[in-house]
Design a protein around this motif. Structure first.
Motif, PDB file in Angstrom:
ATOM      1  N   GLU B 112       0.823  -1.217   0.000  1.00  0.00           N
ATOM      2  CA  GLU B 112       0.000   0.000   0.000  1.00  0.00           C
ATOM      3  C   GLU B 112       0.854   1.264   0.000  1.00  0.00           C
ATOM      4  O   GLU B 112       0.595   2.199  -0.754  1.00  0.00           O
ATOM      5  CB  GLU B 112      -0.954  -0.015   1.200  1.00  0.00           C
ATOM      6  CG  GLU B 112      -1.996  -1.110   1.064  1.00  0.00           C
ATOM      7  CD  GLU B 112      -2.976  -1.174   2.217  1.00  0.00           C
ATOM      8  OE1 GLU B 112      -4.001  -1.848   2.065  1.00  0.00           O
ATOM      9  OE2 GLU B 112      -2.729  -0.562   3.274  1.00  0.00           O
ATOM     10  N   TYR B 113       1.866   1.263   0.840  1.00  0.00           N
ATOM     11  CA  TYR B 113       2.752   2.432   0.874  1.00  0.00           C
ATOM     12  C   TYR B 113       3.419   2.619  -0.490  1.00  0.00           C
ATOM     13  O   TYR B 113       3.559   3.738  -0.979  1.00  0.00           O
ATOM     14  CB  TYR B 113       3.790   2.262   1.987  1.00  0.00           C
ATOM     15  CG  TYR B 113       4.761   3.407   2.085  1.00  0.00           C
ATOM     16  CD1 TYR B 113       4.337   4.663   2.504  1.00  0.00           C
ATOM     17  CD2 TYR B 113       6.101   3.237   1.742  1.00  0.00           C
ATOM     18  CE1 TYR B 113       5.226   5.724   2.579  1.00  0.00           C
ATOM     19  CE2 TYR B 113       6.992   4.298   1.816  1.00  0.00           C
ATOM     20  CZ  TYR B 113       6.556   5.534   2.236  1.00  0.00           C
ATOM     21  OH  TYR B 113       7.435   6.584   2.307  1.00  0.00           O
ATOM     22  N   ASN B 114       3.787   1.502  -1.124  1.00  0.00           N
ATOM     23  CA  ASN B 114       4.431   1.581  -2.436  1.00  0.00           C
ATOM     24  C   ASN B 114       3.470   2.085  -3.516  1.00  0.00           C
ATOM     25  O   ASN B 114       3.905   2.702  -4.484  1.00  0.00           O
ATOM     26  CB  ASN B 114       5.000   0.223  -2.840  1.00  0.00           C
ATOM     27  CG  ASN B 114       6.423   0.046  -2.324  1.00  0.00           C
ATOM     28  OD1 ASN B 114       7.058   0.999  -1.897  1.00  0.00           O
ATOM     29  ND2 ASN B 114       6.906  -1.177  -2.365  1.00  0.00           N
ATOM     30  N   LEU B 115       2.179   1.802  -3.367  1.00  0.00           N
ATOM     31  CA  LEU B 115       1.213   2.341  -4.339  1.00  0.00           C
ATOM     32  C   LEU B 115       1.206   3.871  -4.272  1.00  0.00           C
ATOM     33  O   LEU B 115       1.103   4.552  -5.292  1.00  0.00           O
ATOM     34  CB  LEU B 115      -0.193   1.806  -4.075  1.00  0.00           C
ATOM     35  CG  LEU B 115      -0.549   0.453  -4.703  1.00  0.00           C
ATOM     36  CD1 LEU B 115      -1.950   0.043  -4.292  1.00  0.00           C
ATOM     37  CD2 LEU B 115      -0.449   0.503  -6.225  1.00  0.00           C
ATOM     38  N   ALA B 116       1.340   4.405  -3.067  1.00  0.00           N
ATOM     39  CA  ALA B 116       1.406   5.859  -2.916  1.00  0.00           C
ATOM     40  C   ALA B 116       2.751   6.378  -3.413  1.00  0.00           C
ATOM     41  O   ALA B 116       2.826   7.417  -4.066  1.00  0.00           O
ATOM     42  CB  ALA B 116       1.184   6.237  -1.457  1.00  0.00           C
ATOM     43  N   LEU B 117       3.820   5.635  -3.121  1.00  0.00           N
ATOM     44  CA  LEU B 117       5.174   6.037  -3.512  1.00  0.00           C
ATOM     45  C   LEU B 117       5.341   6.014  -5.036  1.00  0.00           C
ATOM     46  O   LEU B 117       5.986   6.890  -5.610  1.00  0.00           O
ATOM     47  CB  LEU B 117       6.171   5.064  -2.866  1.00  0.00           C
ATOM     48  CG  LEU B 117       7.554   5.584  -2.535  1.00  0.00           C
ATOM     49  CD1 LEU B 117       7.488   6.787  -1.611  1.00  0.00           C
ATOM     50  CD2 LEU B 117       8.372   4.466  -1.887  1.00  0.00           C
ATOM     51  N   GLU B 119       3.209   6.660  -7.210  1.00  0.00           N
ATOM     52  CA  GLU B 119       2.565   7.854  -7.750  1.00  0.00           C
ATOM     53  C   GLU B 119       3.546   9.033  -7.745  1.00  0.00           C
ATOM     54  O   GLU B 119       3.577   9.827  -8.685  1.00  0.00           O
ATOM     55  CB  GLU B 119       1.314   8.175  -6.921  1.00  0.00           C
ATOM     56  CG  GLU B 119       0.592   9.449  -7.289  1.00  0.00           C
ATOM     57  CD  GLU B 119      -0.148   9.382  -8.620  1.00  0.00           C
ATOM     58  OE1 GLU B 119      -0.254   8.284  -9.183  1.00  0.00           O
ATOM     59  OE2 GLU B 119      -0.598  10.452  -9.086  1.00  0.00           O
TER      60      GLU B 119
END
Lengths: 441, 171
Positions: B112-117, B119
């Motif tokens: 999840e954090y990587n999905l934001a990262l 971006e």
């Protein structure tokens, strides 16, 4: 299948407590109480023997099958130590108390004895299952089923084990819950599936295949809906599945729609990039964002909520590397609770007292549990591979997570105390991002 | 008799307005309004894109050249900036096409954090192109986080390969 009678449940709490107050000091502490406090420190283990089933009239095959199913179910319960009957010299001449010589079982420190008695009847026959408390020789759980079929055996095993766990711990929710997770689909796609923790009821929820990636599923607190992120060729969408049929797909005013999560009241919180950076928003009933719930200087993602009490946790990298913060369901500036390193994937226990999360150690992630009252972090998974996406069970005792410990990603279950992980059967292929919810009532 | 008819009408109006409200709730869903499902729309989008790229030929392949990032970084290296400058030239040459930037991360972080990262990485390239004068309406971003690794391995080389932006010409 007709449930004939609930034979006799004498596992009354006060009776049990009274019984064990009278216990001699010779019994070791580890088995001094049949009432296991699974919310406590979690050191206690009970010994259980499953006696060979009694079966006449050619029912040995289903009897052995049911015994095997019960045995597999009990392996999920880390407070039970399954002891083979052959290692105890006790005589079990029949399935009822008057036919059992309990003394050798007591001497061998066996706490629970399970018997099965098959009699001829319709289909495969009739079966009675009993769980005895060895010390008092009383029936903790008794169930009888008539005219059982082969297809009913797994359900019978699950129901018996659920009642046994209920009698021993006050909670049987493990067998009454379901896990949503992600499986790779054809092409580069990914889809959402659900399964009961025993591996039964494997069900495919989405069918995007190569068209998109459905990831980050989250159950509603009532077990009726799943929200997820759908990654399409033009951006992220919010998917909402309401227990049947095709999920609804919603477009949000953000190309990034990350880590949607239900609140206990059925609202959804999600991380959106509305003003150049990722903040957490509460969605209205049309699944559109209003004011941010949590906004900060960095990426804010992965909201998680207690079932009661209004506590909320999330991830923010406002100070550099990502860390876990807690606040209330009303949002606002959070209190940082992890102090150093890379800490993500928070899952709040239903009572709001604990947070399961992952910490990066070396190149891999491991699951930790933080006690919010003391700030103490306890590592609950170890060994090879990377462990990610912990999710508390609805009873707050178990924790599901995905792990590469056996090669490709699979879903495992441990407990808040770090019991040896047991793999959940999810069929062929990888399985990851578990979200644990109750079965819809 | 008349009164009961009026009551019936009132109920009908109420029901219709409630039904309308129900539809409004789903507004914004790509499957709504047009009567086609998200899957059908996605399939149509992908097919239109495929035809466009076929027509573009070599220019499409040049636009698809990836850029890579250092660990925990969305900073563009000199090489990445050179790569993007060339893309800007092509985009000026073909004013009818748009560009989708796909941000990707390595396998070490969590999903999840990587999905934001991811971006952030996609936005870094899109912002650079915008600074070179490409209209923001021609640029869009999608983060895949760590969900689409080029190399599923756990070596440094695999990680470096996966920290990237990919680019797709679109209509």
């Amino acid at each position: 299948m007709i449930m004939r009678k609930r034979m006799m449940v004498t596992g009354m709490w006060c009776a049990l407590v009274a019984a064990f107050l009278c216990l001699g000091a010779t019994r070791v502490l580890a088995q001094s109480s049949l009432a296991v406090d699974i919310q406590g420190p979690g050191q206690a283990k009970m010994n259980l023997v499953q006696a060979r089933p009694f079966a006449g009239g050619g029912q040995m095959t289903p009897a052995e099958k049911l015994q095997d199913l019960i045995n597999k179910d009990l392996q999920f319960l880390p407070f039970l130590q399954i002891v083979p009957q052959s290692s105890v010299p006790g005589q079990v001449a029949g399935a009822t108390a008057d036919q059992i010589d309990f003394k050798p079982f007591g001497l061998a420190k066996i706490d629970v004895l399970v018997t099965a008695n098959w009699t001829p009847g319709g289909n495969l026959g009739n079966v009675e299952l009993r769980g005895f408390e060895v010390y008092s020789q009383k029936v903790l759980v008794g169930k009888g089923y008539d005219s059982v079929t082969d297809a009913q055996l797994p359900d019978i095993a699950d129901r018996f084990c659920m009642e046994l766990m209920q009698a021993l711990t006050g909670q049987g929710g493990f067998f009454n819950s379901q896990i949503a997770f992600v499986k790779p689909s054809s092409g580069k796609g990914a889809d959402i599936w659900t399964v009961r923790p025993t591996g039964r009821g494997l069900n495919r929820v989405t069918n995007y295949n190569e068209l998109g990636m459905a990831v980050s599923p989250c159950w509603s607190f009532d077990g009726r809906r799943i929200v997820f992120t759908l990654i399409g060729s033009r951006g992220h969408y919010l998917g909402v599945w309401s227990g049947g049929g095709k999920p609804q797909v919603y477009t949000l005013p953000s190309t990034n729609v990350v880590s949607p999560h239900f609140l206990p009241d059925g609202q959804v919180a999600v991380s959106l990039t509305m003003h150049g950076k990722a903040d957490i928003y509460l969605l209205n009933s049309a699944y559109q964002p209003g004011q941010p719930l949590v906004a900060g200087s960095g990426i804010e993602v992965s909201p998680t909520f207690a079932a009661s009490g209004g506590a909320m946790a999330y991830v923010s990298d406002g100070t550099g590397s990502p860390n876990i913060y807690v606040t209330t369901v009303h949002g606002g500036a959070g209190r940082r609770v992890t102090t150093s390193g890379y800490n993500t994937n928070p899952s709040m226990s239903p009572d709001g007292k604990l947070i399961a999360f992952t910490k990066q150690l070396g190149g891999a992630q491991k699951v930790f549990v933080m006690d919010l009252a003391t700030g103490q972090e306890t590592q609950v998974t170890s060994g090879g591979g990377s462990d990610e996406n912990p999710s508390f069970s609805p009873d707050g005792y178990f924790i599901a997570f995905s792990s590469t410990r056996s090669g490709q990603k699979k879903i495992f279950v441990t407990t808040r105390h770090g019991a040896p992980p047991v793999m959940i059967p999810t069929g062929d292929g990888a399985a990851y991002m578990p979200s644990w919810g109750p079965l819809a009532q | 008799m008349i009164r009961s008819k009026m009551l019936l009408m009132a109920m009908l109006v109420l029901m219709l307005s409630l039904a309308g409200f129900g539809c409004a709730k789903k507004a914004g869903g790509p499957g709504d309004g047009s009567g086609t499902s998200w899957e059908e729309q996605e399939r149509a989008r992908l097919e239109q894109e495929r035809l466009l790229r076929e027509k573009l030929g070599a220019a499409s392949n040049e636009l698809a050249q990836m850029v890579h990032f250092a660990l925990d970084s969305s900073n563009l290296s000199a090489e990445a900036r050179q790569n993007l400058t060339r893309k800007a030239e092509i985009l000026r040459q073909y004013p009818q096409i748009k560009l989708i930037v796909e941000g990707n991360c390595d396998q070490r972080g969590t999903a999840e954090y990587n999905l934001a990262l991811g971006e952030r990485r996609a936005q870094a390239a899109a912002q650079y192109l915008a600074n070179l004068g490409i209209g923001a309406d021609r640029l869009s971003t999608v983060s895949y986080g760590k969900e689409r690794p080029l190399d599923p391995g756990t070596s440094e080389a695999a990680y470096a390969k996966n920290r990237r932006d990919e680019f797709r010409a679109t209509y």
